[in-house]
Design an enzyme around this catalytic site. Structure first.
Site, PDB file in Angstrom:
ATOM      1  N   ASP A  12     -48.374  78.066  49.713  1.00  0.00           N
ATOM      2  CA  ASP A  12     -48.452  78.508  51.236  1.00  0.00           C
ATOM      3  C   ASP A  12     -49.793  78.228  51.505  1.00  0.00           C
ATOM      4  O   ASP A  12     -50.897  77.887  50.792  1.00  0.00           O
ATOM      5  CB  ASP A  12     -48.236  80.151  51.135  1.00  0.00           C
ATOM      6  CG  ASP A  12     -48.018  80.946  52.386  1.00  0.00           C
ATOM      7  OD1 ASP A  12     -47.978  79.880  53.507  1.00  0.00           O
ATOM      8  OD2 ASP A  12     -48.156  81.931  52.685  1.00  0.00           O
ATOM      9  N   ASP A  57     -43.825  81.901  59.832  1.00  0.00           N
ATOM     10  CA  ASP A  57     -44.200  83.416  60.037  1.00  0.00           C
ATOM     11  C   ASP A  57     -43.612  83.521  61.248  1.00  0.00           C
ATOM     12  O   ASP A  57     -44.373  83.726  62.268  1.00  0.00           O
ATOM     13  CB  ASP A  57     -45.805  83.687  59.817  1.00  0.00           C
ATOM     14  CG  ASP A  57     -46.071  83.547  58.602  1.00  0.00           C
ATOM     15  OD1 ASP A  57     -45.544  83.282  57.528  1.00  0.00           O
ATOM     16  OD2 ASP A  57     -47.562  83.562  58.321  1.00  0.00           O
ATOM     17  N   GLU A 117     -52.523  74.551  55.069  1.00  0.00           N
ATOM     18  CA  GLU A 117     -52.461  73.483  56.132  1.00  0.00           C
ATOM     19  C   GLU A 117     -53.931  72.665  55.928  1.00  0.00           C
ATOM     20  O   GLU A 117     -54.065  71.586  56.538  1.00  0.00           O
ATOM     21  CB  GLU A 117     -52.468  74.124  57.490  1.00  0.00           C
ATOM     22  CG  GLU A 117     -51.366  74.725  57.968  1.00  0.00           C
ATOM     23  CD  GLU A 117     -50.735  75.775  57.151  1.00  0.00           C
ATOM     24  OE1 GLU A 117     -49.606  76.090  56.740  1.00  0.00           O
ATOM     25  OE2 GLU A 117     -51.613  76.494  56.600  1.00  0.00           O
TER      26      GLU A 117
END
Length: 954
Positions: free
Chosen positions: A495, A615, A498
């Site tokens: 997770d 999300d 980015e």
């Protein structure tokens, strides 16, 4: 030791920070939707720019393409200095694949590294640039005509390349139809004229519909004409209300940590790929990939599409199709076939941020069991960690021996365990072994001064691994191996890659002697804002819908990788590079097929990992958005994908969670997940949701052989598991506008309820007979919308005529399903003569490779032909020994659409007792033949006969 209260307060403040950021971005996106002018200079560039001219062309000896030299016609100042001399390589890599690569002739430029995406290397990268330039100079006598083309008439090639010399533009044409698929040549309203010795063209650029190609160091622009009637799909990642690309919008491609409920702005991944489906040509489709990892805006207007790119090269790949499935086949053949997923990963998954200890996990698992709802895998978010440090366990709540015993219990029950990893490595604890080994290997990203780049995420101050570093693989593998010794997990969830950063700045520091302050929802590091050309490039992409600085809340743009690459160029590749090293590490450590779930993705991520849409929120809108998001991911080559079922943020209502469980049961990747402040939303908490879950997941588990066979198709041909309707029915133009239904394979249609208070759904059914998978009722459609009943505990799932669907018995785990007998569901059409077919792929479900190999796997193809008087079914086997070794048996064949009870049934020439083994249901017109006990690994022939006088017409 960290108390529960401290954990919750820290998490709460983190959520506050996240929500404030997301709300601000959402407001900005709503306010800037093509309404406020961007902080760029498009009109000035339009007035200045005149493009390039072709000065030399040299064809390859094998006729596959050519190299051309281009020179600037007239310089312009907007967005920086033009690159004066360019090299263009055009090559037919395959009959269906045309490659156009344009770069600087004098200096190498940043490109997506070959080690990340293996592909044909352009000639310009195989030779010294100066040698190539001199070669062009020697060809100056071969100045091309005003137009030229690559001759494809004598080959089997499907695409033709042609160009105009001045100003330079090129087009791609489908040879079979003459249809132009891509055309970068502007349409001028007035004729061209040469006014000086250099052929400079004056006073006409303003009348062009778009600019000629622009190529500067930090700004590249190229456009293509697009017909107004074409349908475009792709260009992501972003949350969209409908599947089609919308005209009049800008699509920004920049990996961004932001809530997925923000619509039409850049999200976690970047995919500069689109599919163009033309109307009036039987749905003829083609694909366009611009393989460039730099940030970009893609403006989609009514009759043209424009790329605005802030670096790199123009590296185009054109895929001829002509069907949507063949486009993704050709696309994934280039970028990498989707990774095979373990059989067990197609079971149902449960997660929540906030499972505070192992007892919470046990409680959830036990309640699933009591409610008789399937549960394959339990997940842990960051709750299991010691101070949120990767590869650590909370010594109290998730003590190592207790967690290991818990995972052993799961495995004994045929269940699985997955946990989360974030890329940021905490620097607070000087005895933290993962940090120490990373420092010794020197594998962390460096700031512009050569020091380890400091950022902040959940553990506080962190260093980010450089996954492009040659030592990163061995370091990461070691960390995973050491952790696996403590906890025998079954997969990893990567997770925040980015990469997310709670701070913004090119150089950050903190006072280690003062300790880590309490997290108040913001950045507590002391950071210096960067002011270089990379922090503030001349062209501003529409980052987060408000033209934010591209380094905001991420790794600074001036940060360097080991290779010398700047984060400015490599930013969109961080998640991909982490997926690659994680995949390799898990293969080495576990010796099994890996399961990896990654938030940030790029072209070819699907070759290494699964993806979830991020999300989202517990809203009806997010439920609806999820369908298009899942389908887009499949188009991008990431078929194992799903959305957080019942919503990540906010509190799901009973009705919303009920409908979401029905839909989510048919995502390729099915997981319920919520954040720490959300109310619990496990499906057993509401009786109505439990009922729906048992029904929907019951069907999913029965369909696991079918779904797993689709995984084999995805791995070998790139086909999405969940597909838009136009993939299965490309000749039906109505399917192009369907955004809220989807196919599993080509044979099963899912039509969910996506709004509250509904007891029916208006579903589009392409032409043919469709059978409800729950009760076998049928709908015959001419290609139209049908109002279908959808009670609170029902979702519409239909199988199309012509399908043979392999199934097994439903169970609470996939291991139990694999041990159950097989059923074949045959769906016949209404014609007097009708056919059906289907396939079944079988292997261990967790071998490293998913291949068709003797002794390792079996492939069965089923063919059915039926008429009014008889029917015939055969099974053709490739490598049947594996299925025979496993002892799989076929017990039941269900035939839908048969008109009445047969008078005779033979299996392999032997008669079947009609009274003992055949049941005909006249009200629904289906025949069930049970108790067959046929080996799945052996060919068979089933024949039935009827008397035509007794036929019941459909």
């Amino acid at each position: 030791m960290r108390s529960e209260g401290t954990v919750l307060v820290s998490a709460f403040l983190g959520i506050v920070w996240w929500v404030v950021v997301a709300v601000a971005a959402a407001a900005a996106a709503a306010a800037t939707e093509f309404s406020s002018p961007p902080p760029n200079s498009a009109s000035t560039l339009r007035a200045e720019h005149q493009g390039y001219r072709v000065t030399a062309v040299n064809e390859f000896a094998d006729g596959s393409g050519f190299v051309a030299a281009l020179e600037l016609i007239k310089p312009s100042e907007t967005y920086g200095v033009d690159i004066k001399q360019l090299s263009m390589v055009v090559r037919n890599e395959e009959d269906e694949l045309l490659h156009v690569h344009i770069s600087d002739s004098l200096s190498p430029r940043w490109e997506v590294p070959q080690e990340l995406i293996q592909r044909p290397v352009p000639l310009s990268l195989l030779h010294d640039q100066n040698t190539l330039l001199q070669h062009h100079r020697n060809l100056n006598s071969q100045v091309p005509e005003s137009q030229g083309e690559l001759d494809s008439t004598s080959s089997g090639r499907l695409l033709e390349f042609s160009y105009t010399s001045a100003p330079f533009g090129f087009s791609i044409t489908r040879i079979s139809t003459g249809e132009v698929l891509f055309n970068s040549t502007p349409v001028a309203a007035s004729p061209l004229s040469d006014d000086d010795d250099h052929g400079v063209i004056d006073d006409i650029v303003q009348s062009f519909s778009f600019n000629s190609m622009v190529f500067k160091d930090q700004y590249l622009e190229i456009s293509t004409q697009i017909p107004k009637t074409t349908s475009l799909f792709g260009l992501g990642e972003s949350t969209k209300s409908k599947l089609q690309i919308t005209r009049g919008r800008t699509y920004t491609l920049w990996a961004t940590d932001i809530g997925a409920y923000n619509v039409d702005i850049d999200l976690y991944g970047a995919f500069p790929f689109y599919m163009d489906v033309r109307q009036g040509a039987a749905g003829a489709s083609h694909g366009v990939l611009l393989l460039n990892s730099n940030g970009m805006d893609v403006d989609v207007n009514e009759d043209f599409l424009t790329y605005h790119i802030i670096g790199g090269v123009l590296d185009f790949y054109f895929f001829a199709g002509p069907s949507p499935l063949s486009v993704v086949d050709q696309y994934t053949k280039l970028i990498g076939r989707p990774a095979p997923m373990p059989f067990w990963s197609f079971g149902f998954h449960q997660c929540k941020w906030g499972y505070k200890n192992i007892d919470d996990l046990r409680y959830v698992i036990e309640n699933y069991r009591k409610a008789n709802i399937p549960l394959e895998t339990i997940w842990n978010d960051i709750d299991y960690m010691d101070a949120y440090k990767d590869f650590t366990l909370d010594p109290v709540s998730y003590a190592e021996p207790d967690l290991k015993n818990f995972v052993d219990e799961l495995h004994a029950n045929g269940q699985h365990y997955i946990l989360i990893l974030d890329p940021g490595i905490s620097v607070i604890d000087q005895n933290y072994s993962t940090l120490l080994r990373g420092l010794r290997a020197d594998i962390f990203l460096k700031n512009e001064f050569g020091n380890n780049y400091l950022a902040q995420v959940w553990p506080g101050p962190v260093y980010f691994p450089d996954f492009l570093h040659p030592k990163a693989q061995s370091w990461w593998t070691t960390e995973i191996a050491e952790f696996f010794k403590k906890v025998p997990f079954d997969g990893l969830w990567i997770d925040m890659n980015e990469a997310a950063n709670f701070c913004s700045g090119s150089d950050c520091s903190f006072d280690a002697t003062a300790g880590v302050p309490s997290f108040d929802g913001g950045c507590f590091l002391h950071c210096t804002t960067g002011s270089t050309q990379f922090d503030d490039p001349p062209y501003k992409i529409d980052h987060m819908g408000e033209y934010s600085e591209i380094g905001e809340r991420s790794i600074a743009m001036t940060v360097k990788h080991y290779t010398g690459a700047l984060e400015y160029d490599a930013h969109n590749l961080y998640g991909l590079s982490e997926s690659i090293v994680t995949n390799k590490a898990l293969k080495e450590v576990t010796k099994k097929r890996p399961f990896i779930l990654s938030r940030s993705t790029f072209v070819s991520s699907g070759a290494h990992a699964a993806h979830w849409t991020g999300d989202n929120k517990a809203t009806w809108e997010d439920l609806e958005y999820s369908v298009a998001s899942v389908l887009n991911s499949g188009i991008f080559g990431v078929p194992m994908v799903g959305a957080d079922i019942c919503g990540f943020a906010g509190n799901a209502t009973e009705e919303l969670c009920n409908r979401w469980m029905q839909l989510g049961a048919f995502y390729p990747f099915a997981r319920s997940h919520a954040e720490i402040l959300s109310n619990p939303q496990e499906p057993y908490l509401w009786e109505s949701v439990a009922i729906s879950s048992r029904k929907a997941l019951g069907l999913r588990y029965r369909l696991l052989p079918y779904i797993y066979t689709l995984m084999y198709e995805a791995h070998t041909q790139g086909f999405p598991i969940a597909r838009p309707l136009f993939f299965g029915f490309p000749e039906d133009s109505m399917t192009l506008t369907v955004s809220h239904q989807f196919l599993l394979g080509n044979g099963i249609l899912v039509s969910p309820v996506l709004s509250p208070g509904q007891t029916s759904v208006n579903a589009y059914l392409p032409e043919g007979v469709w059978y409800n998978m729950f009760d076998f009722s049928k709908v015959t459609s001419q290609g139209a919308y049908h109002m279908l009943p959808a009670a609170a505990d029902e979702i519409n799932v239909h199988v199309h005529e012509g399908s043979v669907v392999p199934m097994q018995a439903s169970a609470l785990t996939t291991a139990e399903v694999r041990n159950s007998p097989f059923t074949l569901l045959v769906a016949l059409g209404k014609d007097l003569f009708t056919r059906a077919h289907g396939t079944l792929f079988l292997d261990s479900g967790d071998d490293l490779e998913m291949v068709l190999q003797n002794g390792k796997s079996t492939l069965v193809t089923y063919f059915v032909e039926a008429s009014t008087g008889s029917g015939h079914m055969t099974a053709s086997i490739i490598y049947g020994s594996y299925a025979l070794q496993q002892g799989w048996r076929l017990h039941t064949v269900q035939i839908l659409g048969i008109k009445h009870m047969p008078t005779k049934i033979n299996i392999n020439g032997e008669p079947v007792s009609l009274s003992a083994k055949a049941v005909f249901h006249p009200a629904k017109l289906f025949l069930e033949i049970h108790g067959l006990d046929l080996p799945v690994g052996k060919e068979f022939e089933l024949v039935w006969e009827t008397t035509s006088s007794a036929d019941i017409l459909l």
